[in-house]
Design a protein around this motif. Sequence first.
Motif, PDB file in Angstrom:
ATOM      1  N   GLU A   1      67.013 -49.030  -6.040  1.00  0.00           N
ATOM      2  CA  GLU A   1      67.347 -49.148  -4.617  1.00  0.00           C
ATOM      3  C   GLU A   1      66.447 -48.266  -3.754  1.00  0.00           C
ATOM      4  N   GLU A   2      66.086 -47.098  -4.259  1.00  0.00           N
ATOM      5  CA  GLU A   2      65.179 -46.220  -3.517  1.00  0.00           C
ATOM      6  C   GLU A   2      63.796 -46.848  -3.386  1.00  0.00           C
ATOM      7  N   ALA A   3      63.317 -47.438  -4.479  1.00  0.00           N
ATOM      8  CA  ALA A   3      62.007 -48.104  -4.446  1.00  0.00           C
ATOM      9  C   ALA A   3      62.049 -49.292  -3.481  1.00  0.00           C
ATOM     10  N   LEU A   4      63.123 -50.037  -3.529  1.00  0.00           N
ATOM     11  CA  LEU A   4      63.290 -51.195  -2.644  1.00  0.00           C
ATOM     12  C   LEU A   4      63.308 -50.753  -1.179  1.00  0.00           C
ATOM     13  N   LYS A   5      64.057 -49.725  -0.876  1.00  0.00           N
ATOM     14  CA  LYS A   5      64.122 -49.221   0.501  1.00  0.00           C
ATOM     15  C   LYS A   5      62.771 -48.677   0.966  1.00  0.00           C
ATOM     16  N   PHE A   6      62.039 -48.058   0.047  1.00  0.00           N
ATOM     17  CA  PHE A   6      60.727 -47.553   0.405  1.00  0.00           C
ATOM     18  C   PHE A   6      59.805 -48.704   0.807  1.00  0.00           C
ATOM     19  N   ILE A   7      59.789 -49.766   0.014  1.00  0.00           N
ATOM     20  CA  ILE A   7      58.942 -50.931   0.329  1.00  0.00           C
ATOM     21  C   ILE A   7      59.383 -51.534   1.668  1.00  0.00           C
ATOM     22  N   GLN A   8      60.692 -51.611   1.895  1.00  0.00           N
ATOM     23  CA  GLN A   8      61.195 -52.138   3.160  1.00  0.00           C
ATOM     24  C   GLN A   8      60.762 -51.262   4.331  1.00  0.00           C
ATOM     25  N   SER A   9      60.649 -49.965   4.113  1.00  0.00           N
ATOM     26  CA  SER A   9      60.215 -49.070   5.193  1.00  0.00           C
ATOM     27  C   SER A   9      58.762 -49.332   5.592  1.00  0.00           C
ATOM     28  N   LEU A  10      58.045 -50.061   4.744  1.00  0.00           N
ATOM     29  CA  LEU A  10      56.658 -50.417   5.033  1.00  0.00           C
ATOM     30  C   LEU A  10      56.547 -51.762   5.753  1.00  0.00           C
ATOM     31  N   GLY A  11      57.704 -52.346   6.086  1.00  0.00           N
ATOM     32  CA  GLY A  11      57.696 -53.567   6.881  1.00  0.00           C
ATOM     33  C   GLY A  11      58.020 -54.847   6.136  1.00  0.00           C
ATOM     34  N   TYR A  12      58.442 -54.757   4.899  1.00  0.00           N
ATOM     35  CA  TYR A  12      58.822 -55.937   4.126  1.00  0.00           C
ATOM     36  C   TYR A  12      60.329 -56.136   4.201  1.00  0.00           C
ATOM     37  N   ASP A  13      60.770 -57.394   4.225  1.00  0.00           N
ATOM     38  CA  ASP A  13      62.220 -57.641   4.161  1.00  0.00           C
ATOM     39  C   ASP A  13      62.669 -57.493   2.706  1.00  0.00           C
ATOM     40  N   ALA A  14      63.965 -57.611   2.447  1.00  0.00           N
ATOM     41  CA  ALA A  14      64.507 -57.356   1.104  1.00  0.00           C
ATOM     42  C   ALA A  14      63.907 -58.284   0.053  1.00  0.00           C
ATOM     43  N   ASP A  15      63.827 -59.586   0.340  1.00  0.00           N
ATOM     44  CA  ASP A  15      63.265 -60.529  -0.630  1.00  0.00           C
ATOM     45  C   ASP A  15      61.790 -60.242  -0.889  1.00  0.00           C
ATOM     46  N   SER A  16      61.051 -59.956   0.162  1.00  0.00           N
ATOM     47  CA  SER A  16      59.630 -59.650   0.024  1.00  0.00           C
ATOM     48  C   SER A  16      59.422 -58.360  -0.757  1.00  0.00           C
ATOM     49  N   ALA A  17      60.269 -57.372  -0.509  1.00  0.00           N
ATOM     50  CA  ALA A  17      60.164 -56.101  -1.225  1.00  0.00           C
ATOM     51  C   ALA A  17      60.391 -56.309  -2.715  1.00  0.00           C
ATOM     52  N   LYS A  18      61.317 -57.195  -3.075  1.00  0.00           N
ATOM     53  CA  LYS A  18      61.564 -57.486  -4.492  1.00  0.00           C
ATOM     54  C   LYS A  18      60.335 -58.140  -5.124  1.00  0.00           C
ATOM     55  N   LYS A  19      59.643 -58.986  -4.380  1.00  0.00           N
ATOM     56  CA  LYS A  19      58.418 -59.612  -4.910  1.00  0.00           C
ATOM     57  C   LYS A  19      57.332 -58.564  -5.130  1.00  0.00           C
ATOM     58  N   ILE A  20      57.239 -57.613  -4.234  1.00  0.00           N
ATOM     59  CA  ILE A  20      56.258 -56.531  -4.390  1.00  0.00           C
ATOM     60  C   ILE A  20      56.586 -55.717  -5.644  1.00  0.00           C
ATOM     61  N   ILE A  21      57.862 -55.427  -5.855  1.00  0.00           N
ATOM     62  CA  ILE A  21      58.264 -54.680  -7.042  1.00  0.00           C
ATOM     63  C   ILE A  21      57.995 -55.506  -8.299  1.00  0.00           C
ATOM     64  N   ASP A  22      58.216 -56.819  -8.225  1.00  0.00           N
ATOM     65  CA  ASP A  22      57.901 -57.689  -9.369  1.00  0.00           C
ATOM     66  C   ASP A  22      56.429 -57.566  -9.762  1.00  0.00           C
ATOM     67  N   TRP A  23      55.548 -57.542  -8.758  1.00  0.00           N
ATOM     68  CA  TRP A  23      54.119 -57.367  -9.025  1.00  0.00           C
ATOM     69  C   TRP A  23      53.863 -56.027  -9.696  1.00  0.00           C
ATOM     70  N   ALA A  24      54.479 -54.970  -9.191  1.00  0.00           N
ATOM     71  CA  ALA A  24      54.274 -53.633  -9.749  1.00  0.00           C
ATOM     72  C   ALA A  24      54.736 -53.565 -11.200  1.00  0.00           C
ATOM     73  N   VAL A  25      55.840 -54.223 -11.506  1.00  0.00           N
ATOM     74  CA  VAL A  25      56.346 -54.252 -12.884  1.00  0.00           C
ATOM     75  C   VAL A  25      55.438 -55.117 -13.760  1.00  0.00           C
ATOM     76  N   PHE A  26      55.057 -56.300 -13.269  1.00  0.00           N
ATOM     77  CA  PHE A  26      54.197 -57.208 -14.029  1.00  0.00           C
ATOM     78  C   PHE A  26      52.875 -56.522 -14.386  1.00  0.00           C
ATOM     79  N   ALA A  27      52.307 -55.811 -13.439  1.00  0.00           N
ATOM     80  CA  ALA A  27      51.025 -55.130 -13.656  1.00  0.00           C
ATOM     81  C   ALA A  27      51.198 -53.795 -14.379  1.00  0.00           C
ATOM     82  N   GLN A  28      52.424 -53.447 -14.693  1.00  0.00           N
ATOM     83  CA  GLN A  28      52.759 -52.213 -15.398  1.00  0.00           C
ATOM     84  C   GLN A  28      52.343 -50.959 -14.632  1.00  0.00           C
ATOM     85  N   LEU A  29      52.423 -51.080 -13.294  1.00  0.00           N
ATOM     86  CA  LEU A  29      52.208 -49.896 -12.447  1.00  0.00           C
ATOM     87  C   LEU A  29      53.419 -48.982 -12.515  1.00  0.00           C
TER      88      LEU A  29
END
Length: 148
Positions: free
Chosen positions: A108-136
Motif C-alpha cells: 500500500e505504501e508503494a502504491l500510494k507513492f506511485i499515486q503521489s507521482l500522478g498515477y491513478d490506482a489502476d495505473s499505479a498497479k500497472k507500474i508496480i507490475d512492471w517493477a515486479v516483472f523486471a525484478q526491480l
Amino acid sequence: MRFPPVGVDQVLGLLKIIHNLGGRADAMYVNDAVDADMGDLSHVVDATEALGLVKAQGGDLELTAEGRLAVERPVREFQKRLRDKLGSLEPFASLLKFITEAGRVEFEEALKFIQSLGYDADSAKKIIDWAVFAQLVEIDDGNWVVPA
C-alpha cells in the motif's frame, strides 16, 4: 517522459504481433489485429518506444534489435535487460529510491507513492507490475524491497 501505464502483456503482445508480421507493420493494421482503439495502442507504442523496443515512424512500427531479442530470447533475458532500462526511467527510478531509503515498504505504501507521482490506482498497479516483472522490486516477508 512519464512511463505510460500499460500492462506488461500489452507490450509483449504488440512485440509479438509486429514480429509475426516480419518485424515491421503499419500501425493501423496492428490496431485492427489487436482490436484496440488507437488511443490505447498509442500508449502501448509509447511504452515500447521508451524501452527502446520499437521505432514508430511514418505510421509504421518497426522492432529494434532490442525488440527482436525481447521476442526471440527467453523471458529471463528480457527481464534482465528490462531491469537495467526501467531503473533509469520514471517513475521506476523514484520508486527504487523510495524503497531503498525506507529499506522495506508495504504494498500500500508503494502504491500510494506511485499515486503521489500522478498515477491513478489502476495505473499505479500497472507500474508496480512492471517493477515486479523486471525484478526491480520483490516481496520479502510481506514487504517490498529492492533485491540485493
